[in-house]
Write a protein that holds these residues in place. Structure first.
Motif, PDB file in Angstrom:
ATOM      1  N   ARG A  61     -13.145 129.193  52.470  1.00  0.00           N
ATOM      2  CA  ARG A  61     -12.991 128.361  51.265  1.00  0.00           C
ATOM      3  C   ARG A  61     -13.480 126.935  51.522  1.00  0.00           C
ATOM      4  O   ARG A  61     -14.134 126.334  50.670  1.00  0.00           O
ATOM      5  CB  ARG A  61     -11.545 128.358  50.801  1.00  0.00           C
ATOM      6  CG  ARG A  61     -11.081 129.681  50.208  1.00  0.00           C
ATOM      7  CD  ARG A  61      -9.640 129.573  49.682  1.00  0.00           C
ATOM      8  NE  ARG A  61      -9.065 130.843  49.381  1.00  0.00           N
ATOM      9  CZ  ARG A  61      -9.297 131.564  48.282  1.00  0.00           C
ATOM     10  NH1 ARG A  61     -10.138 131.121  47.374  1.00  0.00           N
ATOM     11  NH2 ARG A  61      -8.702 132.730  48.097  1.00  0.00           N
ATOM     12  N   ALA A  62     -13.182 126.394  52.704  1.00  0.00           N
ATOM     13  CA  ALA A  62     -13.633 125.040  53.047  1.00  0.00           C
ATOM     14  C   ALA A  62     -15.156 124.979  53.128  1.00  0.00           C
ATOM     15  O   ALA A  62     -15.776 124.015  52.668  1.00  0.00           O
ATOM     16  CB  ALA A  62     -12.998 124.599  54.369  1.00  0.00           C
ATOM     17  N   ILE A  63     -15.783 126.012  53.696  1.00  0.00           N
ATOM     18  CA  ILE A  63     -17.245 126.053  53.791  1.00  0.00           C
ATOM     19  C   ILE A  63     -17.860 126.171  52.406  1.00  0.00           C
ATOM     20  O   ILE A  63     -18.861 125.524  52.102  1.00  0.00           O
ATOM     21  CB  ILE A  63     -17.694 127.199  54.717  1.00  0.00           C
ATOM     22  CG1 ILE A  63     -17.308 126.849  56.157  1.00  0.00           C
ATOM     23  CG2 ILE A  63     -19.185 127.464  54.597  1.00  0.00           C
ATOM     24  CD1 ILE A  63     -17.431 127.997  57.120  1.00  0.00           C
ATOM     25  N   ALA A  64     -17.261 126.994  51.550  1.00  0.00           N
ATOM     26  CA  ALA A  64     -17.763 127.126  50.177  1.00  0.00           C
ATOM     27  C   ALA A  64     -17.728 125.766  49.485  1.00  0.00           C
ATOM     28  O   ALA A  64     -18.698 125.376  48.809  1.00  0.00           O
ATOM     29  CB  ALA A  64     -16.938 128.150  49.405  1.00  0.00           C
ATOM     30  N   ALA A  65     -16.644 125.029  49.638  1.00  0.00           N
ATOM     31  CA  ALA A  65     -16.529 123.698  49.026  1.00  0.00           C
ATOM     32  C   ALA A  65     -17.556 122.737  49.630  1.00  0.00           C
ATOM     33  O   ALA A  65     -18.200 121.966  48.917  1.00  0.00           O
ATOM     34  CB  ALA A  65     -15.109 123.157  49.214  1.00  0.00           C
ATOM     35  N   GLU A  66     -17.740 122.806  50.946  1.00  0.00           N
ATOM     36  CA  GLU A  66     -18.679 121.936  51.652  1.00  0.00           C
ATOM     37  C   GLU A  66     -20.111 122.116  51.144  1.00  0.00           C
ATOM     38  O   GLU A  66     -20.865 121.151  51.035  1.00  0.00           O
ATOM     39  CB  GLU A  66     -18.597 122.264  53.145  1.00  0.00           C
ATOM     40  CG  GLU A  66     -19.476 121.462  54.051  1.00  0.00           C
ATOM     41  CD  GLU A  66     -19.321 121.885  55.511  1.00  0.00           C
ATOM     42  OE1 GLU A  66     -20.275 121.650  56.277  1.00  0.00           O
ATOM     43  OE2 GLU A  66     -18.273 122.449  55.896  1.00  0.00           O
ATOM     44  N   TYR A  67     -20.493 123.353  50.822  1.00  0.00           N
ATOM     45  CA  TYR A  67     -21.855 123.645  50.384  1.00  0.00           C
ATOM     46  C   TYR A  67     -21.966 123.863  48.877  1.00  0.00           C
ATOM     47  O   TYR A  67     -23.015 124.303  48.395  1.00  0.00           O
ATOM     48  CB  TYR A  67     -22.413 124.853  51.148  1.00  0.00           C
ATOM     49  CG  TYR A  67     -22.708 124.504  52.583  1.00  0.00           C
ATOM     50  CD1 TYR A  67     -23.906 123.898  52.939  1.00  0.00           C
ATOM     51  CD2 TYR A  67     -21.771 124.741  53.576  1.00  0.00           C
ATOM     52  CE1 TYR A  67     -24.172 123.547  54.250  1.00  0.00           C
ATOM     53  CE2 TYR A  67     -22.027 124.394  54.892  1.00  0.00           C
ATOM     54  CZ  TYR A  67     -23.222 123.792  55.223  1.00  0.00           C
ATOM     55  OH  TYR A  67     -23.477 123.438  56.520  1.00  0.00           O
ATOM     56  N   GLY A  68     -20.899 123.553  48.144  1.00  0.00           N
ATOM     57  CA  GLY A  68     -20.931 123.660  46.687  1.00  0.00           C
ATOM     58  C   GLY A  68     -21.169 125.071  46.191  1.00  0.00           C
ATOM     59  O   GLY A  68     -21.884 125.270  45.220  1.00  0.00           O
ATOM     60  N   ARG A  69     -20.550 126.039  46.837  1.00  0.00           N
ATOM     61  CA  ARG A  69     -20.720 127.440  46.448  1.00  0.00           C
ATOM     62  C   ARG A  69     -19.416 128.000  45.907  1.00  0.00           C
ATOM     63  O   ARG A  69     -18.344 127.642  46.373  1.00  0.00           O
ATOM     64  CB  ARG A  69     -21.160 128.275  47.644  1.00  0.00           C
ATOM     65  CG  ARG A  69     -22.542 127.917  48.080  1.00  0.00           C
ATOM     66  CD  ARG A  69     -22.934 128.759  49.261  1.00  0.00           C
ATOM     67  NE  ARG A  69     -24.335 128.583  49.522  1.00  0.00           N
ATOM     68  CZ  ARG A  69     -25.253 129.498  49.273  1.00  0.00           C
ATOM     69  NH1 ARG A  69     -24.923 130.650  48.772  1.00  0.00           N
ATOM     70  NH2 ARG A  69     -26.503 129.268  49.547  1.00  0.00           N
ATOM     71  N   GLU A  70     -19.557 128.895  44.965  1.00  0.00           N
ATOM     72  CA  GLU A  70     -18.379 129.610  44.482  1.00  0.00           C
ATOM     73  C   GLU A  70     -18.015 130.661  45.516  1.00  0.00           C
ATOM     74  O   GLU A  70     -18.872 131.153  46.249  1.00  0.00           O
ATOM     75  CB  GLU A  70     -18.679 130.283  43.147  1.00  0.00           C
ATOM     76  CG  GLU A  70     -18.884 129.303  42.013  1.00  0.00           C
ATOM     77  CD  GLU A  70     -19.093 130.010  40.683  1.00  0.00           C
ATOM     78  OE1 GLU A  70     -18.751 131.210  40.579  1.00  0.00           O
ATOM     79  OE2 GLU A  70     -19.609 129.359  39.770  1.00  0.00           O
ATOM     80  N   ILE A  71     -16.722 130.996  45.560  1.00  0.00           N
ATOM     81  CA  ILE A  71     -16.262 132.035  46.471  1.00  0.00           C
ATOM     82  C   ILE A  71     -15.211 132.865  45.754  1.00  0.00           C
ATOM     83  O   ILE A  71     -14.391 132.333  45.017  1.00  0.00           O
ATOM     84  CB  ILE A  71     -15.697 131.447  47.786  1.00  0.00           C
ATOM     85  CG1 ILE A  71     -15.332 132.574  48.777  1.00  0.00           C
ATOM     86  CG2 ILE A  71     -14.528 130.535  47.516  1.00  0.00           C
ATOM     87  CD1 ILE A  71     -14.973 132.081  50.165  1.00  0.00           C
ATOM     88  N   GLU A  72     -15.304 134.159  45.939  1.00  0.00           N
ATOM     89  CA  GLU A  72     -14.325 135.087  45.382  1.00  0.00           C
ATOM     90  C   GLU A  72     -13.752 135.878  46.548  1.00  0.00           C
ATOM     91  O   GLU A  72     -14.498 136.459  47.343  1.00  0.00           O
ATOM     92  CB  GLU A  72     -15.030 136.016  44.404  1.00  0.00           C
ATOM     93  CG  GLU A  72     -14.133 136.591  43.351  1.00  0.00           C
ATOM     94  CD  GLU A  72     -14.955 137.322  42.300  1.00  0.00           C
ATOM     95  OE1 GLU A  72     -14.753 138.546  42.190  1.00  0.00           O
ATOM     96  OE2 GLU A  72     -15.777 136.686  41.625  1.00  0.00           O
ATOM     97  N   VAL A  73     -12.422 135.885  46.675  1.00  0.00           N
ATOM     98  CA  VAL A  73     -11.771 136.533  47.817  1.00  0.00           C
ATOM     99  C   VAL A  73     -10.787 137.584  47.320  1.00  0.00           C
ATOM    100  O   VAL A  73     -10.044 137.346  46.367  1.00  0.00           O
ATOM    101  CB  VAL A  73     -11.017 135.496  48.679  1.00  0.00           C
ATOM    102  CG1 VAL A  73     -10.329 136.176  49.863  1.00  0.00           C
ATOM    103  CG2 VAL A  73     -11.959 134.404  49.164  1.00  0.00           C
ATOM    104  N   SER A  74     -10.789 138.735  47.972  1.00  0.00           N
ATOM    105  CA  SER A  74      -9.770 139.755  47.719  1.00  0.00           C
ATOM    106  C   SER A  74      -9.131 140.114  49.056  1.00  0.00           C
ATOM    107  O   SER A  74      -9.752 139.988  50.111  1.00  0.00           O
ATOM    108  CB  SER A  74     -10.371 140.991  47.041  1.00  0.00           C
ATOM    109  OG  SER A  74     -11.344 141.582  47.862  1.00  0.00           O
ATOM    110  N   HIS A  75      -7.879 140.556  48.997  1.00  0.00           N
ATOM    111  CA  HIS A  75      -7.114 140.851  50.203  1.00  0.00           C
ATOM    112  C   HIS A  75      -6.609 142.294  50.175  1.00  0.00           C
ATOM    113  O   HIS A  75      -6.234 142.797  49.131  1.00  0.00           O
ATOM    114  CB  HIS A  75      -5.889 139.926  50.300  1.00  0.00           C
ATOM    115  CG  HIS A  75      -6.246 138.482  50.369  1.00  0.00           C
ATOM    116  ND1 HIS A  75      -6.461 137.831  51.548  1.00  0.00           N
ATOM    117  CD2 HIS A  75      -6.432 137.556  49.400  1.00  0.00           C
ATOM    118  CE1 HIS A  75      -6.761 136.566  51.308  1.00  0.00           C
ATOM    119  NE2 HIS A  75      -6.759 136.380  50.017  1.00  0.00           N
TER     120      HIS A  75
END
Length: 152
Positions: free
Chosen positions: A19-33
Motif C-alpha cells: 500500500r505504501a509503494i502504491a501511494a509512493e508511485y501514485g497507483r491504485e491497489i486492490e487487495v484481497s485476503h
C-alpha cells in the motif's frame, strides 16, 4: 521497504508495504485476503473446517493488483515468499522481503527485457539490492507493448 522496516515478518506487514509503494508511485491497489488453512492456496490438504496449522497459527495469503502499466499483481504466501506477475509473466518464489524492491524497480522503470539471438529468447531482468537480479523467461508470444518497450 517501509521506512525503518528491515524485515516483513507477516503477510499483513507486506500488504502495508505494498500500500505504501502504491501511494509512493501514485497507483491504485486492490487487495484481497484469504485467512485460515482451509482458505490459503498452499493448504489444500487442510480438512474441512480446519482453519489453523498444526502449530495453532492462522495462515494468511493476500493478493494485490496494481493499476496502471505495467500490469502487476502480487500473491503473498504465509511461507515468506510471493508470486509476482508482470504483464502476464510469472515470477515465482520471490522472497517476501524482496517484494518492495522488486516493485520499486518496476515502477521506477529500472527493469528491462534482455533479448538473445541464439537460442532465441527474452528474459525480464529486475534489479534488486545488493547487486542481485531476478531473471524470468518471457515467451516470445507474451511480449506485450510494455515489455517490448524495454527490450535491450
Amino acid at each position: 521497504m517501509i521506512q525503518g522496516m528491515d524485515h516483513l515478518p507477516t503477510t499483513q506487514a507486506a500488504v502495508n508495504a505494498l500500500r505504501a509503494i502504491a501511494a509512493e508511485y501514485g497507483r491504485e491497489i486492490e487487495v484481497s485476503h484469504d485467512i485460515g488453512a482451509d482458505q490459503t492456496s498452499r493448504r489444500t490438504a487442510a480438512g474441512i473446517g480446519v482453519t489453523t496449522d498444526p502449530d495453532g497459527s492462522l495462515p494468511h495469503d493476500a493478493y494485490a493488483e496494481f493499476g496502471g502499466l505495467p500490469r502487476v499483481s502480487v500473491r503473498l504466501y504465509p511461507d515468506d515468499d510471493a508470486l509476482i506477475e508482470v504483464e502476464g509473466v510469472q515470477c515465482p518464489d520471490v522472497a517476501r522481503d524482496d517484494v518492495p524492491a522488486f516493485l520499486r524497480s518496476l515502477f521506477a522503470d529500472r527493469a528491462h527485457v534482455k533479448s538473445r539471438r541464439f537460442p532465441p529468447g527474452h528474459f525480464l531482468i529486475v534489479p534488486l539490492p545488493g547487486d542481485r537480479t531476478h531473471r524470468e523467461y518471457v515467451p516470445m508470444l507474451s511480449l506485450t507493448p510494455w515489455l517490448s518497450g524495454r527490450v535491450r
